[in-house]
Design a protein around this motif. Structure first.
Motif, PDB file in Angstrom:
ATOM      1  N   MET A   1      -2.202  -5.858  -8.926  1.00  0.00           N
ATOM      2  CA  MET A   1      -2.235  -6.713  -7.434  1.00  0.00           C
ATOM      3  C   MET A   1      -3.468  -5.899  -6.818  1.00  0.00           C
ATOM      4  N   ALA A   2      -3.670  -4.502  -7.021  1.00  0.00           N
ATOM      5  CA  ALA A   2      -4.760  -4.017  -6.720  1.00  0.00           C
ATOM      6  C   ALA A   2      -6.160  -4.579  -7.194  1.00  0.00           C
ATOM      7  N   LYS A   3      -6.088  -4.793  -8.480  1.00  0.00           N
ATOM      8  CA  LYS A   3      -7.288  -5.303  -9.311  1.00  0.00           C
ATOM      9  C   LYS A   3      -7.488  -6.701  -8.461  1.00  0.00           C
ATOM     10  N   ALA A   4      -6.579  -7.389  -8.382  1.00  0.00           N
ATOM     11  CA  ALA A   4      -6.833  -8.694  -7.624  1.00  0.00           C
ATOM     12  C   ALA A   4      -7.353  -8.497  -6.415  1.00  0.00           C
ATOM     13  N   TYR A   5      -6.899  -7.523  -5.765  1.00  0.00           N
ATOM     14  CA  TYR A   5      -7.526  -7.543  -4.142  1.00  0.00           C
ATOM     15  C   TYR A   5      -9.028  -7.006  -4.385  1.00  0.00           C
ATOM     16  N   ALA A   6      -9.436  -6.335  -5.286  1.00  0.00           N
ATOM     17  CA  ALA A   6     -10.694  -5.431  -5.136  1.00  0.00           C
ATOM     18  C   ALA A   6     -11.697  -6.447  -5.845  1.00  0.00           C
ATOM     19  N   THR A   7     -11.288  -7.599  -6.715  1.00  0.00           N
ATOM     20  CA  THR A   7     -12.072  -8.431  -7.624  1.00  0.00           C
ATOM     21  C   THR A   7     -12.772  -9.617  -6.805  1.00  0.00           C
ATOM     22  N   PRO A   8     -14.052  -9.515  -6.667  1.00  0.00           N
ATOM     23  CA  PRO A   8     -14.916 -10.583  -6.286  1.00  0.00           C
ATOM     24  C   PRO A   8     -14.486 -11.782  -6.985  1.00  0.00           C
ATOM     25  N   GLY A   9     -14.302 -12.850  -6.155  1.00  0.00           N
ATOM     26  CA  GLY A   9     -14.088 -14.129  -6.854  1.00  0.00           C
ATOM     27  C   GLY A   9     -12.613 -14.672  -6.932  1.00  0.00           C
ATOM     28  N   SER A  10     -11.584 -13.349  -7.111  1.00  0.00           N
ATOM     29  CA  SER A  10     -10.158 -13.425  -6.894  1.00  0.00           C
ATOM     30  C   SER A  10      -9.677 -14.216  -5.496  1.00  0.00           C
ATOM     31  N   SER A  11      -8.806 -14.944  -5.702  1.00  0.00           N
ATOM     32  CA  SER A  11      -8.217 -15.612  -4.497  1.00  0.00           C
ATOM     33  C   SER A  11      -7.853 -14.676  -3.756  1.00  0.00           C
ATOM     34  N   LEU A  12      -7.409 -13.519  -4.006  1.00  0.00           N
ATOM     35  CA  LEU A  12      -6.826 -12.420  -2.990  1.00  0.00           C
ATOM     36  C   LEU A  12      -7.836 -11.298  -2.835  1.00  0.00           C
ATOM     37  N   TYR A  13      -9.177 -11.617  -3.190  1.00  0.00           N
ATOM     38  CA  TYR A  13     -10.162 -10.815  -2.941  1.00  0.00           C
ATOM     39  C   TYR A  13     -10.052 -10.072  -1.399  1.00  0.00           C
ATOM     40  N   ARG A  14      -9.941  -9.123  -1.180  1.00  0.00           N
ATOM     41  CA  ARG A  14      -9.899  -8.559   0.300  1.00  0.00           C
ATOM     42  C   ARG A  14      -8.955  -9.105   1.198  1.00  0.00           C
ATOM     43  N   ASN A  15      -7.773  -9.704   0.577  1.00  0.00           N
ATOM     44  CA  ASN A  15      -6.970 -10.247   1.485  1.00  0.00           C
ATOM     45  C   ASN A  15      -5.918  -9.127   2.206  1.00  0.00           C
ATOM     46  N   ALA A  16      -6.084  -9.343   3.542  1.00  0.00           N
ATOM     47  CA  ALA A  16      -5.361  -8.120   4.340  1.00  0.00           C
ATOM     48  C   ALA A  16      -3.843  -7.953   3.935  1.00  0.00           C
ATOM     49  N   ASN A  17      -3.290  -9.182   3.714  1.00  0.00           N
ATOM     50  CA  ASN A  17      -1.901  -9.070   3.620  1.00  0.00           C
ATOM     51  C   ASN A  17      -1.361  -8.377   2.304  1.00  0.00           C
ATOM     52  N   GLN A  18      -2.232  -8.883   1.308  1.00  0.00           N
ATOM     53  CA  GLN A  18      -2.080  -8.295  -0.156  1.00  0.00           C
ATOM     54  C   GLN A  18      -2.226  -6.655  -0.024  1.00  0.00           C
ATOM     55  N   ARG A  19      -3.324  -6.416   0.556  1.00  0.00           N
ATOM     56  CA  ARG A  19      -3.613  -4.824   1.004  1.00  0.00           C
ATOM     57  C   ARG A  19      -2.328  -4.164   1.519  1.00  0.00           C
ATOM     58  N   LYS A  20      -2.048  -4.800   2.614  1.00  0.00           N
ATOM     59  CA  LYS A  20      -1.011  -4.177   3.328  1.00  0.00           C
ATOM     60  C   LYS A  20       0.366  -4.198   2.297  1.00  0.00           C
ATOM     61  N   ALA A  21       0.613  -4.907   1.546  1.00  0.00           N
ATOM     62  CA  ALA A  21       1.795  -4.880   0.689  1.00  0.00           C
ATOM     63  C   ALA A  21       1.586  -4.000  -0.255  1.00  0.00           C
ATOM     64  N   ILE A  22       0.413  -3.836  -0.774  1.00  0.00           N
ATOM     65  CA  ILE A  22       0.156  -2.805  -1.940  1.00  0.00           C
ATOM     66  C   ILE A  22       0.239  -1.564  -1.256  1.00  0.00           C
ATOM     67  N   LEU A  23      -0.299  -1.051  -0.371  1.00  0.00           N
ATOM     68  CA  LEU A  23      -0.316   0.298   0.400  1.00  0.00           C
ATOM     69  C   LEU A  23       0.941   0.622   0.680  1.00  0.00           C
ATOM     70  N   SER A  24       1.631  -0.157   1.504  1.00  0.00           N
ATOM     71  CA  SER A  24       3.132   0.013   1.905  1.00  0.00           C
ATOM     72  C   SER A  24       3.999   0.099   0.771  1.00  0.00           C
ATOM     73  N   GLU A  25       3.988  -0.507  -0.407  1.00  0.00           N
ATOM     74  CA  GLU A  25       4.871  -0.122  -1.440  1.00  0.00           C
ATOM     75  C   GLU A  25       4.365   1.014  -2.049  1.00  0.00           C
ATOM     76  N   LEU A  26       3.317   1.174  -2.396  1.00  0.00           N
ATOM     77  CA  LEU A  26       2.813   2.341  -2.911  1.00  0.00           C
ATOM     78  C   LEU A  26       3.476   3.674  -2.165  1.00  0.00           C
ATOM     79  N   TRP A  27       3.359   3.698  -0.807  1.00  0.00           N
ATOM     80  CA  TRP A  27       4.009   4.914  -0.022  1.00  0.00           C
ATOM     81  C   TRP A  27       5.457   4.668   0.050  1.00  0.00           C
ATOM     82  N   ASN A  28       6.217   3.522   0.007  1.00  0.00           N
ATOM     83  CA  ASN A  28       7.413   3.446   0.182  1.00  0.00           C
ATOM     84  C   ASN A  28       8.267   3.748  -1.411  1.00  0.00           C
ATOM     85  N   GLY A  29       7.389   3.623  -2.443  1.00  0.00           N
ATOM     86  CA  GLY A  29       7.898   3.857  -3.954  1.00  0.00           C
ATOM     87  C   GLY A  29       7.659   5.449  -3.951  1.00  0.00           C
ATOM     88  N   CYS A  30       6.623   6.016  -3.443  1.00  0.00           N
ATOM     89  CA  CYS A  30       6.638   7.421  -3.797  1.00  0.00           C
ATOM     90  C   CYS A  30       7.577   8.199  -2.862  1.00  0.00           C
TER      91      CYS A  30
END
Length: 97
Positions: A45-74
């Protein structure tokens, strides 16, 4: 991506407060492949967020989901795992990659 919105793994996340894991098929806190599988999916998911041309590139909701779940998972791992806990699965799942 598995759906018309091309959000793939993001749409399959279990975001309910009662969950035991981020994905229903990887919900164990003691099976090593569930833990490493969860972080592997977050990495995809993080790679999709960071990859230019991806449909999820710099998508704020994707970023929030990734960071939130990394924190919650830890935090979930820290509170549910202890030195005396038994972890099952391959030692290879615990190797640094």
């Amino acid at each position: 991506m598995s759906n018309p919105e091309e959000t793939g793994l993001w749409d399959t996340m279990n975001l309910t407060t009662e969950r035991t894991g981020i994905w229903n098929d990887l919900s164990s806190t003691s099976i090593s492949s569930h833990i490493t599988g969860t972080y592997s999916r977050l990495r995809v998911m993080a790679k999709a967020y960071a990859t230019p041309g991806s449909s999820l590139y710099r998508n704020a909701n994707q970023r929030k989901a990734i960071l939130s779940e990394l924190w919650n998972g830890c935090m979930r791992t820290a509170t549910t795992r202890t030195a005396e806990s038994t972890i099952t699965g391959s030692i290879g799942n615990w190797e640094a990659r």
